[in-house]
Design an enzyme around this catalytic site. Structure first.
Site, mmCIF file in Angstrom:
data_model
loop_
_atom_site.group_PDB
_atom_site.id
_atom_site.type_symbol
_atom_site.label_atom_id
_atom_site.label_comp_id
_atom_site.label_asym_id
_atom_site.label_seq_id
_atom_site.Cartn_x
_atom_site.Cartn_y
_atom_site.Cartn_z
ATOM 1 N N GLY A 7 0.874 -1.159 0.000
ATOM 2 C CA GLY A 7 0.000 0.000 0.000
ATOM 3 C C GLY A 7 0.912 1.210 0.000
ATOM 4 O O GLY A 7 2.133 1.080 -0.133
ATOM 5 N N GLY A 41 3.358 3.245 1.239
ATOM 6 C CA GLY A 41 4.256 3.081 2.380
ATOM 7 C C GLY A 41 5.110 4.287 2.702
ATOM 8 O O GLY A 41 5.638 4.394 3.809
ATOM 9 N N LYS A 81 5.888 11.522 -2.140
ATOM 10 C CA LYS A 81 6.895 10.476 -2.017
ATOM 11 C C LYS A 81 7.886 10.945 -0.957
ATOM 12 O O LYS A 81 8.452 12.041 -1.073
ATOM 13 C CB LYS A 81 7.594 10.254 -3.361
ATOM 14 C CG LYS A 81 8.455 9.009 -3.449
ATOM 15 C CD LYS A 81 8.924 8.836 -4.890
ATOM 16 C CE LYS A 81 9.700 7.542 -5.064
ATOM 17 N NZ LYS A 81 10.109 7.358 -6.486
ATOM 18 N N GLY A 132 9.800 5.463 5.457
ATOM 19 C CA GLY A 132 8.841 6.375 4.846
ATOM 20 C C GLY A 132 9.463 7.612 4.235
ATOM 21 O O GLY A 132 8.754 8.556 3.887
ATOM 22 N N ARG A 139 4.032 15.004 -6.506
ATOM 23 C CA ARG A 139 3.787 14.788 -7.929
ATOM 24 C C ARG A 139 2.346 15.161 -8.266
ATOM 25 O O ARG A 139 1.442 15.041 -7.432
ATOM 26 C CB ARG A 139 4.061 13.332 -8.328
ATOM 27 C CG ARG A 139 3.107 12.319 -7.765
ATOM 28 C CD ARG A 139 3.247 10.960 -8.461
ATOM 29 N NE ARG A 139 4.459 10.271 -8.113
ATOM 30 C CZ ARG A 139 4.533 9.295 -7.209
ATOM 31 N NH1 ARG A 139 3.448 8.938 -6.525
ATOM 32 N NH2 ARG A 139 5.658 8.693 -6.968
ATOM 33 N N ARG A 161 -4.363 2.212 -9.079
ATOM 34 C CA ARG A 161 -3.453 1.268 -9.710
ATOM 35 C C ARG A 161 -4.175 -0.028 -10.057
ATOM 36 O O ARG A 161 -5.234 -0.328 -9.502
ATOM 37 C CB ARG A 161 -2.294 0.955 -8.757
ATOM 38 C CG ARG A 161 -1.627 2.193 -8.167
ATOM 39 C CD ARG A 161 -0.970 1.874 -6.830
ATOM 40 N NE ARG A 161 -0.517 3.078 -6.138
ATOM 41 C CZ ARG A 161 0.765 3.454 -6.029
ATOM 42 N NH1 ARG A 161 1.711 2.706 -6.540
ATOM 43 N NH2 ARG A 161 1.080 4.556 -5.392
ATOM 44 N N ASP A 197 1.386 -2.936 -9.119
ATOM 45 C CA ASP A 197 1.044 -1.807 -8.250
ATOM 46 C C ASP A 197 1.668 -0.505 -8.752
ATOM 47 O O ASP A 197 1.389 0.556 -8.192
ATOM 48 C CB ASP A 197 1.487 -2.083 -6.802
ATOM 49 C CG ASP A 197 2.965 -2.372 -6.686
ATOM 50 O OD1 ASP A 197 3.415 -3.389 -7.262
ATOM 51 O OD2 ASP A 197 3.695 -1.599 -6.039
ATOM 52 N N ASN A 198 2.482 -0.580 -9.797
ATOM 53 C CA ASN A 198 3.087 0.620 -10.389
ATOM 54 C C ASN A 198 2.458 0.988 -11.720
ATOM 55 O O ASN A 198 3.004 1.811 -12.456
ATOM 56 C CB ASN A 198 4.592 0.420 -10.587
ATOM 57 C CG ASN A 198 5.369 0.599 -9.289
ATOM 58 O OD1 ASN A 198 4.849 1.166 -8.334
ATOM 59 N ND2 ASN A 198 6.585 0.099 -9.248
ATOM 60 N N ASP A 237 6.062 7.002 -10.522
ATOM 61 C CA ASP A 237 6.868 6.333 -9.496
ATOM 62 C C ASP A 237 8.197 5.844 -10.065
ATOM 63 O O ASP A 237 8.365 4.679 -10.395
ATOM 64 C CB ASP A 237 6.092 5.177 -8.855
ATOM 65 C CG ASP A 237 6.687 4.818 -7.489
ATOM 66 O OD1 ASP A 237 7.501 5.595 -6.968
ATOM 67 O OD2 ASP A 237 6.315 3.764 -6.947
#
Length: 452
Positions: A91, A93, A114, A127, A180, A187, A253-254, A263
């Protein structure tokens, strides 16, 4: 507070999905917030370009809520295949979504982060984001935007005053938080999580949300959604190839269901047309090598189709999946001709041109950026070797879509190979000298203007 309320259009549509899709989180309390990069061109599209630097830092370094958007940041929940291994323990993170907005075209955009701190999905991570990682993401997004690849944009980079320890670069190293601007953060892995939990109601809600909010269509037909995602992701794969770009980590997931690339971790641009070229040092099998990216993206979209079986019949989903290959072929023709700067002629000859562009530079080890620079607009350089004679002949009837009168064509091709990335970072690390980065961003944008 944005000073242009007519252009600033806050949104809260994400909240309509319900709280099973996210976890409210708080941003880290950073020791410092030093503004290093602000993208006013991107900010202008959502009415944020007139923020003062102090306001900018308050919203994008301390994450004071933007008026009318989400009252608190949300870490999104999702699963995903990572190098083809299913992982239900992921998820957001080290990031979150904190401000959905509408752009001038009415598209729903998200401000996401990010390096903004730990969330319930951080596992053993801190993180955080290294400053170098933030600089690399600026360079990736600027270059991809200029090369006609659908991509998130780096809106902001703020240095945060912490020393981070990393196993794959000299440590301790400087820290940053990046913001961003993306066309959504839903996703393929978001759908996979719902299928894993057999959450039929949640799946139907998400299908409807994506169709309405991200594609501007009514209804909640999962087959229609897959059709749209296949089209967008096939286009993305084609434009990666024409750009010579290697994302490095094309896990499910990307992959954004809007077909927008985002990402950026171990990315690289390939120096030559080498299908085996990889970006990630840990991609030992070359799963996400340059030439395998269309296959990788198609595989990820297959996982979306498998997830949608929870609310749709298999046959129409399979039929839709089978359109990926022809759509990719159409996309690679469009992408190659865009980068060559010439207009299409007819399908048969166009196909032959694409085959020659993929084959001849590879056989001669011609640098990708050099080739497209020299041949833009159908210009046929006299000093290229005989191996290019077939391509010269094929291009004879083509006309330019744009001439070469921009100053960019009087210099050298703008590239973004790994040695230059390191050369841009070195003075920042040693002397806090950001001049090379700012000069490179300006050069990339000049190239984008020449190509557009």
């Amino acid at each position: 507070m944005p000073a242009n309320p007519q252009a600033y259009r806050p949104e809260t549509a994400l909240l309509d999905l319900g709280d099973t899709f996210w976890d409210p989180v708080d941003a880290a309390d950073f020791p410092a917030t030093t503004l290093r990069f602000r993208n006013d061109a991107a900010a202008a599209e959502v009415g944020l370009d007139t923020l003062s630097d102090a306001e900018w830092t308050r919203h994008f370094g301390r994450f004071a809520p933007l008026p009318g958007t989400l009252p608190q940041p949300l870490a999104l929940r999702y699963h995903g295949h990572q190098f083809r291994q299913y992982n239900p323990d992921i998820g957001d993170g080290r990031g979150f979504t904190f401000a959905p907005l509408r752009d001038g075209a009415g598209r729903l955009m998200d401000l996401g982060t990010k390096g903004s701190g730990q969330t319930p999905y951080s596992r053993f991570g801190d993180g955080r984001l290294t400053l170098k990682g933030g600089v690399r993401e600026i360079l990736a997004t600027e270059m991809l935007e200029a090369l006609h690849v659908p991509t998130s944009r780096t809106l902001s980079l703020i240095e945060t005053g912490e020393d981070l320890v990393r196993g794959d670069e000299p440590s301790p190293t400087r820290s940053a938080v990046l913001v961003r601007l993306s066309h959504g953060h839903i996703r393929i892995g978001t759908f996979q999580r719902l299928a894993y939990h057999q959450d039929e109601a949640g799946m139907r809600a998400l299908v409807g949300y994506v169709l309405r909010q991200l594609y501007g269509e009514d209804g909640d037909d999962p087959v229609r959604l897959l059709d749209l995602v296949v089209e967008r992701t096939a286009t993305l794969a084609a434009r990666y190839m024409a750009a010579g770009f290697v994302h490095g980590v094309l896990n499910s997931d990307n992959i954004n269901v809007t077909g927008e690339s985002f990402d950026y971790g171990p990315w690289r641009f390939a120096p030559t047309w080498d299908p085996a070229f990889t970006a990630a040092y840990f991609d030992h099998a070359g799963l996400y090598a340059f030439g395998r990216q269309p296959e990788a993206i198609h595989w990820d979209v297959m996982q979306l189709a498998a997830s949608l079986r929870l609310v749709a019949e298999s046959d129409p989903l399979i039929e839709t999946l089978q359109t990926f290959a022809p759509r990719y072929q159409a996309g690679i023709r469009e992408a190659m001709f865009w980068r060559l700067g010439i207009r299409r002629f007819d399908d048969r000859r166009d196909h032959a041109v694409v085959q020659a562009v993929e084959r001849v530079p590879r056989a001669t080890d011609t640098p990708i950026d050099r080739f497209f620079f020299d041949w833009f607009g159908g210009h046929v350089p006299a000093d290229y070797p005989d191996a290019f004679d077939e391509l010269r002949r094929l291009l004879d009837p083509y006309t330019p879509r744009k001439d070469r009168d921009h100053p960019y064509w009087h210099g050298e091709p703008c590239s973004m190979l790994i040695d230059e990335v390191e050369a841009i970072w070195a003075p920042i690390a040693a002397d806090d000298d950001w001049s090379r980065l700012h000069a490179k961003v300006a050069a990339i944008r000049e190239m984008g203007a020449a190509l557009a």
